[in-house]
Design a protein around this motif. Structure first.
Motif, PDB file in Angstrom:
ATOM      1  N   GLU A 251       0.859  -1.188   0.000  1.00 41.36           N
ATOM      2  CA  GLU A 251       0.000   0.000   0.000  1.00 41.36           C
ATOM      3  C   GLU A 251       0.895   1.237   0.000  1.00 41.36           C
ATOM      4  OE1 GLU A 251      -3.230   1.111  -0.206  1.00 41.36           O
ATOM      5  OE2 GLU A 251      -2.201   3.036  -0.005  1.00 41.36           O
TER       6      GLU A 251
ATOM      7  N   THR B 139     -11.928   2.948  -0.422  1.00 42.76           N
ATOM      8  CA  THR B 139     -12.534   2.237   0.694  1.00 42.76           C
ATOM      9  C   THR B 139     -12.806   3.198   1.845  1.00 42.76           C
ATOM     10  OG1 THR B 139     -11.348   0.242   0.041  1.00 42.76           O
ATOM     11  CG2 THR B 139     -12.195   0.313   2.298  1.00 42.76           C
TER      12      THR B 139
ATOM     13  N   LYS C 196     -19.423  -2.324  -2.042  1.00 44.57           N
ATOM     14  CA  LYS C 196     -20.299  -3.461  -1.783  1.00 44.57           C
ATOM     15  C   LYS C 196     -19.713  -4.752  -2.324  1.00 44.57           C
ATOM     16  CE  LYS C 196     -23.168  -2.257  -5.786  1.00 44.57           C
ATOM     17  NZ  LYS C 196     -22.319  -1.183  -6.144  1.00 44.57           N
TER      18      LYS C 196
HETATM   19  C1  FAD Z   1     -17.298   9.207  -3.060  1.00 44.03           C
HETATM   20  C2  FAD Z   1     -17.420   7.742  -3.328  1.00 44.03           C
HETATM   21  C3  FAD Z   1     -18.592   7.081  -3.013  1.00 44.03           C
HETATM   22  C4  FAD Z   1     -18.721   5.726  -3.248  1.00 44.03           C
HETATM   23  N1  FAD Z   1     -19.856   5.107  -2.844  1.00 44.03           N
HETATM   24  C5  FAD Z   1     -19.956   3.767  -2.944  1.00 44.03           C
HETATM   25  C6  FAD Z   1     -21.072   3.091  -2.398  1.00 44.03           C
HETATM   26  O1  FAD Z   1     -21.980   3.707  -1.821  1.00 44.03           O
HETATM   27  N2  FAD Z   1     -21.152   1.753  -2.525  1.00 44.03           N
HETATM   28  C7  FAD Z   1     -20.185   1.065  -3.151  1.00 44.03           C
HETATM   29  O2  FAD Z   1     -20.315  -0.136  -3.250  1.00 44.03           O
HETATM   30  N3  FAD Z   1     -19.099   1.662  -3.661  1.00 44.03           N
HETATM   31  C8  FAD Z   1     -18.946   3.000  -3.560  1.00 44.03           C
HETATM   32  N4  FAD Z   1     -17.841   3.635  -4.055  1.00 44.03           N
HETATM   33  C9  FAD Z   1     -16.813   2.855  -4.748  1.00 44.03           C
HETATM   34  C10 FAD Z   1     -15.910   2.143  -3.767  1.00 44.03           C
HETATM   35  O3  FAD Z   1     -15.468   3.030  -2.799  1.00 44.03           O
HETATM   36  C11 FAD Z   1     -14.708   1.574  -4.454  1.00 44.03           C
HETATM   37  O4  FAD Z   1     -15.076   0.916  -5.618  1.00 44.03           O
HETATM   38  C12 FAD Z   1     -13.990   0.577  -3.574  1.00 44.03           C
HETATM   39  O5  FAD Z   1     -13.763   1.096  -2.316  1.00 44.03           O
HETATM   40  C13 FAD Z   1     -12.700   0.185  -4.232  1.00 44.03           C
HETATM   41  O6  FAD Z   1     -11.944  -0.535  -3.326  1.00 44.03           O
HETATM   42  P1  FAD Z   1     -10.475  -0.895  -3.674  1.00 44.03           P
HETATM   43  O7  FAD Z   1      -9.943  -1.666  -2.564  1.00 44.03           O
HETATM   44  O8  FAD Z   1     -10.436  -1.474  -5.021  1.00 44.03           O
HETATM   45  O9  FAD Z   1      -9.771   0.511  -3.838  1.00 44.03           O
HETATM   46  P2  FAD Z   1      -9.137   1.490  -2.793  1.00 44.03           P
HETATM   47  O10 FAD Z   1      -9.795   1.428  -1.507  1.00 44.03           O
HETATM   48  O11 FAD Z   1      -9.074   2.817  -3.463  1.00 44.03           O
HETATM   49  O12 FAD Z   1      -7.717   0.892  -2.619  1.00 44.03           O
HETATM   50  C14 FAD Z   1      -6.711   1.008  -3.590  1.00 44.03           C
HETATM   51  C15 FAD Z   1      -5.444   1.254  -2.884  1.00 44.03           C
HETATM   52  O13 FAD Z   1      -4.374   1.158  -3.803  1.00 44.03           O
HETATM   53  C16 FAD Z   1      -3.369   2.027  -3.388  1.00 44.03           C
HETATM   54  N5  FAD Z   1      -2.449   2.258  -4.479  1.00 44.03           N
HETATM   55  C17 FAD Z   1      -2.664   2.958  -5.621  1.00 44.03           C
HETATM   56  N6  FAD Z   1      -1.533   2.968  -6.376  1.00 44.03           N
HETATM   57  C18 FAD Z   1      -0.607   2.252  -5.697  1.00 44.03           C
HETATM   58  C19 FAD Z   1       0.743   1.921  -5.971  1.00 44.03           C
HETATM   59  N7  FAD Z   1       1.342   2.315  -7.072  1.00 44.03           N
HETATM   60  N8  FAD Z   1       1.395   1.178  -5.054  1.00 44.03           N
HETATM   61  C20 FAD Z   1       0.787   0.755  -3.939  1.00 44.03           C
HETATM   62  N9  FAD Z   1      -0.481   1.063  -3.632  1.00 44.03           N
HETATM   63  C21 FAD Z   1      -1.181   1.797  -4.514  1.00 44.03           C
HETATM   64  C22 FAD Z   1      -4.138   3.248  -2.959  1.00 44.03           C
HETATM   65  O14 FAD Z   1      -3.375   4.037  -2.102  1.00 44.03           O
HETATM   66  C23 FAD Z   1      -5.357   2.652  -2.288  1.00 44.03           C
HETATM   67  O15 FAD Z   1      -5.226   2.555  -0.911  1.00 44.03           O
HETATM   68  C24 FAD Z   1     -17.676   5.002  -3.846  1.00 44.03           C
HETATM   69  C25 FAD Z   1     -16.501   5.661  -4.174  1.00 44.03           C
HETATM   70  C26 FAD Z   1     -16.355   7.005  -3.910  1.00 44.03           C
HETATM   71  C27 FAD Z   1     -15.071   7.698  -4.249  1.00 44.03           C
END
Ligand code: FAD
Ligand code: NAD
Ligand code: FMN
Ligand code: ZN
Lengths: 93, 418, 956, 179
Positions: free
Chosen positions: B64, B73, B370
């Motif tokens: 991360e 997230t 979700k």
């Molecule tokens: C305002 C908003 C409202 C939303 N509402 C909803 C909702 O109501 N319901 C729903 O289901 N979804 C919702 N979503 C979508 C949801 O939040 C995301 O799709 C989901 O959290 C993605 O999870 P993730 O673990 O893939 O990404 P993230 O939680 O973004 O994790 C990705 C991680 O990768 C890391 N990263 C990036 N590049 C690198 C790198 N080069 N090296 C190492 N680490 C890196 C980042 O720092 C980050 O921590 C919403 C999103 C937003 C922005």
């Protein structure tokens, strides 16, 4: 809220414009002679540059012209806004 | 590692809470892992957890670049639902819903999953008909769904203006009773703690800057803390999917856009369901702490800034007052933004890539929170076996090449229109 | 009750007495008071209860930084929760109530939580409430009820809000000495200057602790300049892209209700050439056990109450400090008649200062306080080298006011929002702007520049604002959310080490004050716990709004009927007069049906349909998009955007066309008429009028700039009525017209121009209903006349106006698909049975995609018709089609019902559906299953065209 | 039945009247296109067309408002026969689209207009940025508008699509300060 300097109308609020996506996506001039891979590339694949991004906007509540912007997508700073280059250059303005 | 329970809370309370152990270790990266997951958001952490739990792979690292859970997230509106129309989406998200229902106890971390119901409002006959189709499709996929008329809506959401006297009168809606919300941060923390307990190394402040390839496929990642070797690399970096994939020479059908969200000042309970407005862009729920949590549409232009502009916020406010005029005197406490990876068809991409050993979990658009448990589940399967799970077979990257885009909204290849 | 008001001084108007009530008791204050100052003047100290433990709390700050004194202001529909007493200007009859307590502020049952608080550390809810699972909803209910703060208003807001766009050269944020000076300099240079300050009074900090005469002169000078706009009671809450600032001007909040016609608040979108951030600094408290009792207050606040409001916030004060500013403050307090018992200074200093009457305790700290509902005394102790209390050195001091002076935190919120980076300055133990951000200059205390101020200048460096390293009793950092130093420590211990994790785990700084007085202290505690310098610990992200903004102000005028524009056809009044029921169609309201007295909707619709099938009906189709196309290359252009050919279209004729997106899916359909060799008129669907225009402009300007085509949207130019039915020609013939409507003169798909009843008109012989039909377009202003004329002349033919519901039935009977239900963005032309229309002799948008495997594949959904096998049962709308042999097993869906109607023409229910390989399965029997209403109907797949499959009627 | 040849404007059936806002009815409005970048187009068709963006030219009763490069809106109160113009435009390769009925046009005194418009329109309407004799297209309350600051400086004309006419009129009245 962005202030886009329309080369035709002058500086105007973002709410007058609509977004049109990446500017460096050139439609293959002869689709029927384009293979599946290249066509998919045109339809779907994007550079999604993190930094300076060339993109199209239409001045929908103004002159209705499509414009070409170069914008920093991290700071949102607009670096340039110009009339569309015809035909669209593959590598942006 | 402490087990969390009421009893342990009392025991530690008596001792002044000095005995709690860290929820996760803070290890130095090893030089080699069986699998490396890039991105310590919910998806990356869940994937690591299920790799260890379901597939016995423990020599796994989650890298991360910042603090875990700090991406989308940690900044989403926490809505959990599986009310999808297209079968491929519906089955996948419903698998997630089932995992959500047991998640707190599986992780031994209360993620405060609150099945308070999600209502999509309809404001015209046409919209209601579309909901009928969606609701029927859901039911046939084993998902709960109920069609509501105006009175049902009024009964479920007291305080909503359902009079015919407004610009967009409420005609009815589609309810998923099992839908609801969950505590976003707890999901990341719970998965992190549970994965750590199974031996996964969670390495924060470690940015991946390159992906190394050899003739056989990927061989490891360059990071801000040195090279880490692995023949299996999973990308779960939400808004940065295109950047990471590009490091391995893969172009994606994804653009990054900013989505904003906001909370009001906290108030005593006034809204017991999740409500989605059907005539503008608004979804709103009330958190357990009391804030109204709201969001709307993306700002509508490529962005890697985690902040947006006023028009969307003002529109969300206007839509909220269209439904709940009494909230006019409440105040917005904070607004923020997240970087969304918007795909060309509005559906996620989860599966293999053209590069052997490189796996992609991204393109979550508005709705990846979700998906977290299901996404981790099938991604772990895909990374462990090299093959997609039945539930993500249709969600793989190659669907675009096969002309099988999953366009839930039918909006076409304009990521900002989904 | 003691009177804490001074007899003179302050900015209050002693001639204007004001009565108000708090928790039902009446009090008096003066014009110019805030609720906070008036309560203090009346000796009221207990004002609220804290979020988590329901601890008694009083007034702590002076303005927007206040974490404690949140009240419910006003009553009835104007009631609003969580308002800071420090920012409420007193008006006659003001009513305020305390919140988050039961049964009363003094006796709050929930304060018993304090007894078990040791079991409720930060994040306790993540560790428990997991068993048994079915109890979680009850636990959650309880948590929800305990949380929250005030109660939401329950009735619609009687006030209105306004939004304004403003433009200026320089925006100055903050009207303290720094801001005033900057504004004057800019204004004298000729710039258009706006200056905004949150307070009712300009002057900022110097009103409280300095000499305000210079500021008053500057204000007078600014007021005399006409290139200066001074906005009082105005918060700059956000900095957005390209120098757009969000401001909220509280135009009516200082009044009982806004004056007639005046908005309560005005939200400014201010585009400023540049900004000067002069937002000042907020005083930081010190942290020790029980540092939250009513009577504990920021020193700057105490000075403010004394100087601005002429109120003594207490009688006997102890000042706790770690810097020199306390000494000047002590002098001011003493001069105001407050007995300063002691100054407790953390620092060990050689040079001693004297304050008459006050004990100066160097190298001392406060370690605890006393008092139940208000402060009665403090315990002080000497500090050892580690900063811990020397055992046995404890002493009690009696006091009713404890002033905290832990240094000042520059208000860098807007600078940070603008992307500015911060640096930690040791000497003031604060984060300050590191460098300029484009378009913004930070000045004064906001820049960490406390200037010539006698208070800090020359003083020894500050030490940490945290006095004790051991956290046994409650030492609050964030008073609003009851976050203690121990909570921060616990977070660090449990691995939540990033400052962002600590914030989220403990909720530090997440209250309505967003940690204005607590964030820096949190960093200090965390820095100790992690043994890392504060600069490395960092700070959480600053986000808008700077102070909370009402949702009403953000919505502004976009409420009620103005939420979204509504569009009206030229004939809208005619439909309203005719008593039509309306249905929304995008922004339009279209007639749904025209009920006659006593008729149900079904009866009305059936009547309208039959009128069209048997006689004649008229329908308003002015909402369809119309585009004027001029130029030598229009035909070529149309050829490229439609799937079918347009080059051969003759002048005087129309052609139906279908447009695809480039991914091969149907985008829109409509007719095109060739008006002249180089002039065409295109129609689009109602919903897609705008998108089609933009789509065409895109291809014209971006992809094929070589084509010479000019486009204008002319939707609004025309009022259009379709006259449909076997007697439509008779009706038209009965009118006075130079147009020949006969078949030879005007065959199907022809158009003719002329006049009807004197009105210039274009008549297009096209049909959606499948009947003989004409679309009559007249310039919009003649629309009502044309409509009335058709109705009047139609009487003899039993003409019926019909609405969209009849239109739907008619087109369903004819098997016409529409955008939405059938063409839902995932359907190809072939899916709709239009394969034959796809020209193979030319390129067109979307054609290339049709060869992709998924689009050409053999398992696509086709448009088909459905009939109930029993001939009677209504086919459930939105039903899913299942193969019969699948019934009872996990279904692989065979398609879905898209449009279901009762066909009066066939006198039975019919439907359109998208069925997998449907065209190959005509005659197959399926289940139409609608689990939502528990209905299953046996249906048979038919051709989608139910009425007049040969199209003889429309050519008649 | 209304007299068929009496034009019923967007506001015609609305009851009540107001002094602040006057509807200009019965106008002749055309969108004029020059063939691509032809500099002497105006001479060819006998009109004085403003070449500069956002400018308006006036020739007797006929105003030509710049709306886009090589595109103007021609507006006139007179119903004079303009067939000659149409023929000249056609002959020179340009185009005219009739919008006489497609717009609602309101006239307001410039002074309240500026304040009222600022409540829903992001344009910089300060006289230095939007002087008399200028026009600009923008958005008001989410509806597209064309503003014309008349040469006398005392009035502004607001053009909007006819179907939005009632809405914009109601919006302006609502936004106007109480009399
Ligand atoms: C305002 C908003 C409202 C939303 N509402 C909803 C909702 O109501 N319901 C729903 O289901 N979804 C919702 N979503 C979508 C949801 O939040 C995301 O799709 C989901 O959290 C993605 O999870 P993730 O673990 O893939 O990404 P993230 O939680 O973004 O994790 C990705 C991680 O990768 C890391 N990263 C990036 N590049 C690198 C790198 N080069 N090296 C190492 N680490 C890196 C980042 O720092 C980050 O921590 C919403 C999103 C937003 C922005
Ligand atoms: N005692 C000390 O050591 C000490 C330290 C720091 C500051 N000060 C005081 O501060 C003064 C410094 O002057 P200054 O002008 O830099 O600060 P200031 O505190 O005098 O003025 C800042 C003003 O900005 C306003 N403000 C802040 N944020 C705002 C926003 N977002 N929108 C609208 N208004 C906003 C505040 O209401 C305040 O009136 C000194 O004269 C001194 O009185 C004293
Ligand atoms: C569901 C949810 C509830 C939130 N509630 C609060 C809150 O009560 N107070 C607060 O200050 N911020 C709240 N936030 C916002 C966070 O403070 C923060 O802005 C967000 O997580 C994005 O992170 P960032 O602003 O640090 O970039 C909430 C966020 C979410 C996702
Ligand atoms: Zn423009």
């Amino acid at each position: 809220m962005l202030l886009i300097d329309c080369p035709h109308c002058g500086p105007r609020a973002q709410t007058e414009f609509s977004y049109g996506g990446a500017a460096n996506v050139a439609r293959p001039p002869a689709p029927e002679e384009t293979d599946d891979a290249a066509w998919i590339e045109y339809l779907y694949l994007r550079d999604n540059a993190k930094g300076q991004h060339d993109e199209l906007w239409q001045h929908i509540f103004g002159c209705r012209r499509w414009l070409q912007l170069r914008r920093d997508v991290i700071s949102h700073e607009i670096i340039s806004c110009s009339e569309l280059r015809r035909p669209l250059a593959e590598d942006g303005p | 590692m402490n087990r969390y329970s009421f009893a342990s809370l009392v025991r530690h309370g008596i001792m002044g809470h000095r005995g709690w152990k860290p929820a996760w270790r803070d290890p130095e990266p090893k030089t080699n892992y069986d699998a490396v997951i890039v991105g310590g958001g919910g998806h990356g952490l869940a994937s690591a957890y299920y790799l260890a739990k379901n597939h016995g792979l423990n020599n796994v690292a989650v890298l991360e670049k910042g603090w875990l859970g700090g991406g989308n997230t940690g900044r989403n509106t926490t809505i959990v639902r599986s009310n999808y129309l297209l079968d491929s989406n519906a089955r996948f998200y419903e698998h997630g819903m089932k995992l959500w229902e047991g998640l707190s106890r599986d992780l031994n971390f209360n993620v405060m999953f609150s099945q308070r119901g999600v209502i999509n409002l309809a404001h015209s006959k046409g919209q209601l008909e579309a909901f009928r189709r969606r609701g029927n499709a859901m039911r046939l996929n084993g998902i709960d769904a109920e069609l509501l008329n105006r009175d049902d809506v009024a009964a479920l959401v007291p305080g909503m203006d359902v009079s015919g006297d407004v610009r967009f009168p409420v005609e009815g809606g589609l309810l998923q009773p099992r839908g609801g919300t969950a505590r976003h941060d707890a999901v990341a923390w719970g998965y992190a703690r549970a994965a750590d307990r199974r031996g996964v190394d969670i390495i924060q402040n470690c940015e991946v800057t390159g992906i190394r390839r050899d003739h056989a496929g990927v061989s490891g990642v360059e990071t801000s803390r040195g090279f880490i070797a692995s023949k299996r690399i999973g990308l779960a970096v939400a808004g940065h999917s295109t950047q990471l994939a590009a490091m391995a020479g893969v172009r994606l059908p994804i653009e990054s856009h900013v989505l904003q969200a906001m909370v009001s000042e906290p108030v005593k309970p006034v809204l017991d369901t999740v409500v989605t407005f059907g005539a503008g862009h608004l979804y709103v729920s009330q958190s357990d702490k009391g804030e109204l949590v709201m969001g709307g549409d993306i700002d509508g232009y490529n962005s890697f800034a985690q902040r947006g502009n006023l028009p969307v916020i003002e529109h969300v406010a206007a839509c909220l007052l269209a439904l709940f005029p009494q909230f006019s005197r409440l105040r917005i406490l904070r607004t923020w933004g997240g970087i969304m990876d918007m795909t060309m068809d509005g559906s996620p991409i989860i599966g293999t890539t053209p590069v052997p050993g490189l796996f992609l979990n991204g393109g979550w658009c508005y709705g990846g929170f979700k998906a977290t448990p299901a996404s981790g589940w099938v991604f772990a399967h895909t990374m462990a076996t090299g093959q997609p799970h039945a539930l993500n077979a249709d969600l793989c990257l190659d669907r675009f090449h096969r002309g099988r885009a999953l366009d839930e909204k039918g909006a076409g290849p304009k990521p900002w229109a989904h | 009750m003691a009177d804490f008001r001074l007899h003179s001084g302050g900015l209050i108007d002693r001639d204007r007495k004001i009565s108000f009530t708090f928790d039902g008791r009446s009090y008096q204050g003066y014009h110019g008071d805030t609720l906070a100052s008036a309560l203090l003047a009346n000796g009221v100290r207990l004002v609220g209860r804290s979020f988590k433990y329901h601890r008694p709390r009083g007034i702590y700050g002076l303005g927007g930084e206040e974490p404690n004194a949140l009240v419910r202001l006003r009553q009835g529909a104007r009631a609003e929760p969580n308002i800071r007493a420090t920012q409420i200007e007193l008006y006659e009859g003001l009513v305020a109530r305390s919140q988050n307590n039961w049964p009363s502020l003094r006796w709050d049952a929930a304060s018993a939580l304090g007894l078990v608080s040791r079991f409720l550390p930060a994040g306790f809810y993540y560790k428990t409430f997991m068993w048994p699972r079915r109890l979680w909803p009850h636990y959650e209910n309880f948590i929800r009820r305990m949380a929250g703060m005030g109660r939401s208003p329950e009735a619609p807001d009687p006030d209105h809000y306004e939004k304004c766009h403003g433009h200026c050269d320089v925006l100055v944020i903050g009207g303290g000495p720094a801001g005033l000076a900057a504004a004057l300099t800019a204004a004298e240079g000729g710039a258009q200057v706006w200056l905004a300050d949150e307070g009712a009074q300009l002057g900022g900090g110097c009103l409280n602790d300095g000499d305000a005469s210079a500021a008053r002169d500057t204000i007078a000078a600014l007021e005399s300049l006409d290139n200066v706009t001074l906005l009082r009671r105005t918060s700059v809450f956000g900095k957005y892209d390209d120098h757009l600032y969000g401001l909220v001007e509280r135009t009516g909040d200082h009044l009982a209700s806004p004056d007639l016609g005046m908005p309560r608040q005005r939200l400014w979108h201010l585009r400023a050439g540049r900004a000067v951030l002069a937002s000042g600094a907020i005083e930081r408290p010190l942290v020790f056990a029980n540092n939250d009792r009513p009577g504990v207050m920021l020193t700057s606040a105490a000075l403010g109450y004394l100087r601005t409001y002429a109120v003594r916030p207490g009688s006997r004060a102890v000042i706790n400090t770690n810097n020199d500013s306390a000494y000047g403050a002590a002098a001011i307090l003493a001069a105001g008649g407050i007995e300063v018992a002691a100054i407790v200074d953390h620092r060990h200093m050689k040079e001693r200062r004297e304050i008459p009457g006050a004990e100066i305790l160097h190298n001392h700290a406060i370690i605890d306080t006393r008092g139940k509902k208000g402060l009665t005394g403090v315990t002080v102790a000497q500090l050892d080298i580690n900063g811990d209390a020397v055992p046995g050195s404890e002493r009690q001091l009696a006091c009713d006011l404890l002033c905290l002076s832990g240094g000042f935190t520059p208000s860098v919120h807007l600078y940070s929002q603008a992307g500015g980076k911060l640096a930690f300055r040791e000497d003031i133990q604060s984060l300050v702007p590191k460098s300029e951000v484009p378009g913004m200059t930070v000045v004064g205390a906001a820049n960490g520049d406390f200037g010539e101020s006698e208070f800090i200048a020359g003083g020894a460096a500050m030490d940490r604002p945290v006095s004790l390293r051991k956290f046994r009793r409650k030492q609050f950092i964030d008073l609003q959310n009851d976050v203690t130093a121990a909570d921060v420590e616990l977070a660090a211990r449990e691995g939540y080490r990033s400052v962002e994790h600590v914030k989220r785990y403990t909720t530090l700084g997440m209250g309505t004050d967003q940690g204005k007085t607590s964030n820096l202290n949190g960093i200090a505690v965390l820095s100790d716990a992690l043994d890392r310098p504060p600069a490395e610990v960092g700070v959480t992200t600053y986000r808008p709004p700077y102070t909370p903004v009402t949702i009403g102000a953000l919505a502004g005028r976009d409420v009620g009927p103005f939420l979204a524009p509504d569009r009206r056809t030229p004939m809208q009044e005619c439909h309203e007069k005719a008593g039509a029921a309306f249905v929304p169609a995008g922004l339009w309201q279209r007639p749904h049906y025209y009920p006659r007295p006593g008729e149900t909707m079904t009866e009305a619709v059936n009547r309208e349909v039959l009128a069209v099938r048997r006689n004649v009906g008229i329908v308003d189709v002015s909402t369809l998009g119309r585009i004027d196309l001029h130029g030598p290359d229009v035909a070529e252009f149309l050829n490229r955007v439609y799937i079918n050919g347009f080059k051969a279209l003759a002048v005087g004729m129309c052609r139906y066309g279908v447009m695809l997106r480039d991914d091969g899916m149907i985008f829109d359909d409509g007719t095109v008429a060739r008006m002249a060799e180089t002039h065409f008129i295109m129609t689009t669907t109602t919903a897609n009028a705008g998108p089609v225009m933009a789509h065409l402009e895109f291809y014209l300007q971006v992809v094929w700039p070589e084509l010479r085509v000019h486009m204008t949207s002319i939707t609004d130019q025309w009022a259009v009525a379709a006259v449909a039915g076997p007697r439509s020609r008779d009706l038209l013939d009965s009118l006075d017209s130079d147009i020949a409507f006969a078949n030879q003169a005007m065959p199907f798909m022809a158009w003719r121009g002329g006049a009807i009843g004197g009105i210039p008109a274009q008549v297009f012989r096209i049909s959606f209903s499948g009947e003989l039909a004409y679309e009559i377009a007249v310039p919009a202003d003649y629309g009502p006349a044309m409509w009335e004329m058709l109705l009047a002349a139609g009487q003899e033919f039993d003409v019926n106006p019909y609405g969209t519901e009849a239109l739907t039935t008619l087109r369903t009977e004819k098997g016409h698909f529409v955008m939405g239900p059938e063409a839902d963005g995932r359907a190809t032309a072939d899916d709709m049975g239009l394969g034959a229309m796809l020209s193979s002799r030319k390129e067109f948008v979307g054609r290339r995609s049709l060869r992709l495997p998924g689009l050409a594949g053999g398992d696509r959904l086709h448009l088909v018709g459905l009939m109930p096998v029993d001939g009677r049962s209504q086919i459930p709308p939105g039903a899913i089609l299942l193969d019969k042999e699948m019934a009872g097993r996990a279904p692989d869906k065979a398609g879905h019902v898209t449009t279901s109607v009762f066909s009066p023409s066939l006198d039975k229910p019919i439907a359109l559906a998208m069925a997998r390989n449907g065209r190959q399965r005509l005659g197959a029997q399926l289940w139409a299953h609608s689990p939502l209403d528990n209905r299953i109907v046996e249906v048979v797949i038919t051709d989608p065209v139910f009425v007049d499959p040969m199209g003889e009627r429309l050519r008649a | 039945m209304p007299d068929p040849l009496t034009r019923q404007s967007a506001l015609a059936a609305r009851s009540g009247s107001d002094d602040l806002i006057q509807e200009r009815t019965g106008l002749w409005i055309q969108r004029l296109y020059a063939p691509d970048r032809e500099a002497d187009f105006g001479d060819k068709i006998g009109l004085d067309l403003p070449g500069q963006a956002n400018h308006v030219s006036q020739d007797k009763d006929l105003h030509a408002l710049w709306v886009a490069p090589w595109e103007w809106l021609l507006v006139s109160e007179a119903t004079a026969n303009r067939d000659g113009l149409a023929a000249r435009v056609a002959a020179s390769g340009g185009a005219l689209s009739d919008l006489s009925h497609a717009r609602m046009v309101l006239r307001l005194a410039a002074e309240p207009a500026r304040d009222i418009l600022a409540k829903g329109c992001p344009l910089d309407l300060r006289p230095a940025s939007f002087p008399p004799g200028h026009c600009a297209q923008s958005v008001l309350a989410n509806v597209g508008i064309l503003l014309h600051h008349l040469g006398d400086g005392a009035h502004m004309d607001i053009y909007t699509a006819r179907s939005y006419g009632r809405f914009i009129h109601a919006w302006l009245n609502d936004a106007a300060p109480p009399a």
